[in-house]
Design a protein around this motif. Sequence first.
Motif, mmCIF file in Angstrom:
data_model
loop_
_atom_site.group_PDB
_atom_site.id
_atom_site.type_symbol
_atom_site.label_atom_id
_atom_site.label_comp_id
_atom_site.label_asym_id
_atom_site.label_seq_id
_atom_site.Cartn_x
_atom_site.Cartn_y
_atom_site.Cartn_z
ATOM 1 N N GLN A 215 -9.209 2.981 -1.406
ATOM 2 C CA GLN A 215 -8.518 3.928 -0.538
ATOM 3 C C GLN A 215 -9.335 4.161 0.724
ATOM 4 O OE1 GLN A 215 -8.142 8.405 -1.417
ATOM 5 N NE2 GLN A 215 -6.193 7.573 -2.204
ATOM 6 N N ALA A 216 -8.651 4.340 1.837
ATOM 7 C CA ALA A 216 -9.301 4.702 3.099
ATOM 8 C C ALA A 216 -8.623 5.939 3.663
ATOM 9 C CB ALA A 216 -9.217 3.562 4.106
ATOM 10 N N VAL A 217 -9.414 6.793 4.266
ATOM 11 C CA VAL A 217 -8.899 8.008 4.880
ATOM 12 C C VAL A 217 -9.268 7.988 6.351
ATOM 13 C CG1 VAL A 217 -8.921 10.520 4.897
ATOM 14 C CG2 VAL A 217 -9.104 9.291 2.718
ATOM 15 N N PHE A 218 -8.267 8.107 7.219
ATOM 16 C CA PHE A 218 -8.474 8.120 8.664
ATOM 17 C C PHE A 218 -8.176 9.513 9.199
ATOM 18 C CE2 PHE A 218 -7.080 3.874 7.445
ATOM 19 C CZ PHE A 218 -8.053 3.064 8.011
ATOM 20 N N HIS A 219 -8.990 9.946 10.146
ATOM 21 C CA HIS A 219 -8.774 11.238 10.785
ATOM 22 C C HIS A 219 -8.241 10.991 12.191
ATOM 23 C CE1 HIS A 219 -10.521 15.389 12.118
ATOM 24 N NE2 HIS A 219 -9.207 15.355 12.136
ATOM 25 N N VAL A 220 -7.013 11.362 12.420
ATOM 26 C CA VAL A 220 -6.379 11.222 13.731
ATOM 27 C C VAL A 220 -6.411 12.571 14.425
ATOM 28 C CG1 VAL A 220 -4.234 10.733 14.956
ATOM 29 C CG2 VAL A 220 -4.889 9.340 12.976
ATOM 30 N N ARG A 221 -7.016 12.604 15.596
ATOM 31 C CA ARG A 221 -7.025 13.832 16.396
ATOM 32 C C ARG A 221 -5.865 13.776 17.397
ATOM 33 N NH1 ARG A 221 -11.729 16.786 15.802
ATOM 34 N NH2 ARG A 221 -13.442 15.679 14.780
ATOM 35 N N SER A 222 -5.032 14.804 17.364
ATOM 36 C CA SER A 222 -3.890 14.882 18.272
ATOM 37 C C SER A 222 -3.411 16.326 18.322
ATOM 38 C CB SER A 222 -2.751 13.973 17.803
ATOM 39 O OG SER A 222 -1.599 14.166 18.602
ATOM 40 N N ALA A 223 -3.043 16.762 19.522
ATOM 41 C CA ALA A 223 -2.495 18.100 19.684
ATOM 42 C C ALA A 223 -0.978 18.104 19.560
ATOM 43 C CB ALA A 223 -2.910 18.668 21.041
ATOM 44 N N ARG A 224 -0.380 16.943 19.388
ATOM 45 C CA ARG A 224 1.072 16.838 19.331
ATOM 46 C C ARG A 224 1.552 16.674 17.897
ATOM 47 N NH1 ARG A 224 2.905 12.185 23.306
ATOM 48 N NH2 ARG A 224 4.807 12.598 22.101
ATOM 49 N N ASP A 225 2.827 16.983 17.687
ATOM 50 C CA ASP A 225 3.468 16.703 16.407
ATOM 51 C C ASP A 225 3.888 15.239 16.393
ATOM 52 O OD1 ASP A 225 3.221 19.285 15.410
ATOM 53 O OD2 ASP A 225 5.091 19.933 16.363
ATOM 54 N N LEU A 226 3.335 14.500 15.463
ATOM 55 C CA LEU A 226 3.615 13.068 15.368
ATOM 56 C C LEU A 226 4.490 12.797 14.153
ATOM 57 C CD1 LEU A 226 0.035 11.653 16.130
ATOM 58 C CD2 LEU A 226 1.852 12.282 17.742
ATOM 59 N N ASP A 227 5.213 11.722 14.208
ATOM 60 C CA ASP A 227 6.088 11.318 13.112
ATOM 61 C C ASP A 227 5.238 10.686 12.012
ATOM 62 O OD1 ASP A 227 7.938 10.280 11.397
ATOM 63 O OD2 ASP A 227 8.898 8.947 12.860
ATOM 64 N N PHE B 171 0.852 -1.201 0.000
ATOM 65 C CA PHE B 171 0.000 0.000 0.000
ATOM 66 C C PHE B 171 0.877 1.236 0.000
ATOM 67 C CE2 PHE B 171 0.727 -1.390 4.349
ATOM 68 C CZ PHE B 171 1.162 -0.229 4.989
ATOM 69 N N ASP B 172 0.254 2.344 -0.329
ATOM 70 C CA ASP B 172 0.873 3.658 -0.202
ATOM 71 C C ASP B 172 0.125 4.393 0.897
ATOM 72 O OD1 ASP B 172 2.661 3.382 -2.472
ATOM 73 O OD2 ASP B 172 0.835 3.480 -3.682
ATOM 74 N N ALA B 173 0.865 5.023 1.799
ATOM 75 C CA ALA B 173 0.244 5.711 2.930
ATOM 76 C C ALA B 173 0.873 7.078 3.103
ATOM 77 C CB ALA B 173 0.373 4.895 4.210
ATOM 78 N N GLU B 174 0.024 8.041 3.429
ATOM 79 C CA GLU B 174 0.479 9.416 3.626
ATOM 80 C C GLU B 174 -0.216 9.986 4.858
ATOM 81 O OE1 GLU B 174 0.752 13.359 0.833
ATOM 82 O OE2 GLU B 174 -1.239 12.467 1.139
ATOM 83 N N ALA B 175 0.547 10.656 5.704
ATOM 84 C CA ALA B 175 -0.001 11.366 6.864
ATOM 85 C C ALA B 175 0.224 12.852 6.667
ATOM 86 C CB ALA B 175 0.660 10.877 8.147
ATOM 87 N N ARG B 176 -0.863 13.605 6.589
ATOM 88 C CA ARG B 176 -0.783 15.044 6.340
ATOM 89 C C ARG B 176 -1.356 15.799 7.533
ATOM 90 N NH1 ARG B 176 -2.910 17.104 0.660
ATOM 91 N NH2 ARG B 176 -1.031 15.898 0.119
ATOM 92 N N ARG B 177 -0.646 16.824 7.998
ATOM 93 C CA ARG B 177 -1.089 17.641 9.122
ATOM 94 C C ARG B 177 -2.339 18.424 8.739
ATOM 95 N NH1 ARG B 177 -1.700 18.508 14.086
ATOM 96 N NH2 ARG B 177 -0.028 19.142 15.461
ATOM 97 N N VAL B 178 -3.342 18.381 9.610
ATOM 98 C CA VAL B 178 -4.543 19.207 9.467
ATOM 99 C C VAL B 178 -4.751 19.928 10.796
ATOM 100 C CG1 VAL B 178 -5.636 17.754 7.710
ATOM 101 C CG2 VAL B 178 -6.019 17.261 10.125
ATOM 102 N N ALA B 179 -5.819 20.730 10.871
ATOM 103 C CA ALA B 179 -5.971 21.654 12.000
ATOM 104 C C ALA B 179 -5.943 20.953 13.350
ATOM 105 C CB ALA B 179 -7.265 22.449 11.839
ATOM 106 N N ASP B 180 -6.620 19.824 13.468
ATOM 107 C CA ASP B 180 -6.732 19.184 14.786
ATOM 108 C C ASP B 180 -6.013 17.846 14.854
ATOM 109 O OD1 ASP B 180 -8.404 17.887 13.069
ATOM 110 O OD2 ASP B 180 -10.136 17.827 14.421
#
Length: 797
Positions: free
Chosen positions: A768-780, A719-728
Amino acid sequence: MSAHRPLDRGWTVTAVSAEPPIDGVPATVPGCVHTDLFAAGLIDDPYLDDNEDRLTWIGRTEWRYETEFTAPADGHDRADLVFHGLDTVATVILNGAEIGTTANMHRTYRFPVRELLRPGRNTLAVHFASPYAYAERWRDALGDRPGPYPEPYPFIRKMACNFGWDWGPTLVTSGIWRPVTLHTWTTARLAQVRPEVTLDGRDGLVRVHVTVERAATGTPLTLTAQVAGASVAAWLGPDEHEAVLELRVPEPARWWPRGYGEQALHQLTVRLAETGETWRRKVGFRSIRLDTAPDPAGGSAFTLVVNDVPVFVRGANWIPDDCFPSRVTRDRLARRFRQACDANVNLLRVWGGGLYESDDFYDLADELGLLVFQDFPFACAAYPEEEPIGSEVAAEAREQVVRLAPHPSLALWIGNNENFMGYADWGWREPLAGRTWGSAYYLDLLPRVVAELDPTRPYWPGTPYSGDPARHPNAPEHGTVHIWDVWNELDYTHYATWRPRFVAEFGFQGPPAYATLRRSVTAGPLTADSAHQKAEDGQGKLLRGLGAHLPRPATFDDWHYYTQLNQARAVVFGVERFRALMPYCMGTIVWQLNDCWPVTSWAAVDGDGRPKPLWYALRRAYADRLLTVQDGHLVVINDGPEPWSGDLELVRCRLTGEPVAKESARVSVPPRAVARVPVTGLVASADPAAELLLATLEDARLVHFFAEDTAIAYPPAAFDAEARRVADGYRVTVSARTILRDLALFPDRLDSDATVDDMLVTLLPGEQAVFHVRSARDLDPAALTSAPVLRCVNDGK
């Protein structure tokens, strides 16, 4: 007028006998000894590591709570000390004089104290005897009774699971667990207000039973009641103490369970005119009954009917959310209730080894439309009926039935949990040797109390119970059943052999979230044995339960993912089976929604409030609309309020996504109905290790495999996976190049506060699946898109 003064300040707690001495520790009221000692730094957190094992001395110690207060000079004739909850065996002392004793956690106590109050400083003490010493003394006096654990909880009216359970710690508490007030009043007070709220045709009918206590006789009294625009008054003669006020409300908006309509609530106000004292509650107009009509096959229904509409129960069992109930705030309950609603749950069963819950619990249920089954607090043991326990049971039942009766969410009183089963199957009869075991409570006392004080609501003697003492209590053709041969002995596919009318308990274990487990173990690497595990051979059953379904775990990370996934699959298998039997089967109550501490258990939400994979799976399995394969048929379940019509598309395809056979059918399923679609040519495969069935109907989708994972010829996950920073937080996109089975994202491994919106998603190549991760921290981003944070079944191939 009257005044209620909280007495929640300045308390201390002292161990009457302990080495080393514990004296004058600041105490929080409401609270308990454990929380006070922990706050003072005198004990470690009972929930971490093996600290529980070192705290058994607390339940074997006598404790004394003390405070001082100034009595108000308000001129009232009467003054009462009111304890809304004492846990449990207590002597109350005011200014050196004993004013009363208690022996029941489930009761409120009121003591008249006007003659003992002094101007200025008053001293108040509550001396708690050891719960163990009290229970063991009565066990010795009345004769032992069989139960699941070597603990004396049947001999004390206290939350049974304080003494430990197969998901909970043994933390035997003492303390003032609900508020204390000084109530001063003149002339009279509203001693009890008991509304019966019903429907009479299209109209609402409220009969308000009022009892007053008088400071002195000789004064006429005026009572008024108002609700939904209707009002009425009644007068009490100088020596009268009781009245019934009846109000009729033309065509009121009704209260409905969630998913069936709005939760219309109307404020009911009762006022004592001469003093201005006012009682207020929100009530709901609705009818409720339990349909247990016999059927031609020799069984009988178990169907909850609200406002003349049968309700399929999509339920979850509720245990106390904390071993220390004073820590369970309204906000915490609201979070847990929102998790239940978001998982499409419409009913919570308050299990009989716990409590009558707080007013906040039932208020929230009313507001959200969550139905409630309320067990009386008897669970898994033989209970003595002799004194003093018999009188305590009667008193608590009368108080709690009156307290909870106004709530429209309360749908059913249940006499006990598994005690009929214990008497029938657990070898009780010989050790009982003719001694009482509680049957008179469940078959006589409790139904009489409910019939007298809450006649608008049904009662059921226990669960499991088949409706007739002459029948086996777990007979699937009648009443409620508990299914525990799965988990304890058999593979979860054994659920398919059951054909029950209503399943009040069934479940499967899985470990808590990683962050919860990491918090509960303060040192060292995590292993499969790190988690608290209270079930008999629990770790062995977890591994055996994987069976042929999933690979044997090679690492801790594998164990954690596979056992959590297996829990989700097992429960969903049962839910889908029983929902497909509707209307023959009319309810499932999964064991269990919540946990009280960090532990491997049957819960969908772990002890730190984190959803496990089961929660996400249950949300899908409890959706209004569901597709499932049962007994070689494609079953379309529509438990929504509108018809479900459309073109059902079925494709049998290879794991590569290449179609092998296709079929479509026009389906139309009425509301609250189930349809079986005759497409048997596609629900089987000549090459089960290499094919699957894909079914879609509007937004509903089913991916059905013909073989177990260990037999399927999966390609290695690509698979191809991408994590992009969003507001929350982060938007994580996964694009499948091969099939990805039960894709899961565990962001709490990187940030203990992080959450994800979905889990256990199966993708075919090109999807394709899109997951929304809520976090106030900067994640790798790289960690978010690789193991062990991102997992699927075939990632080890």
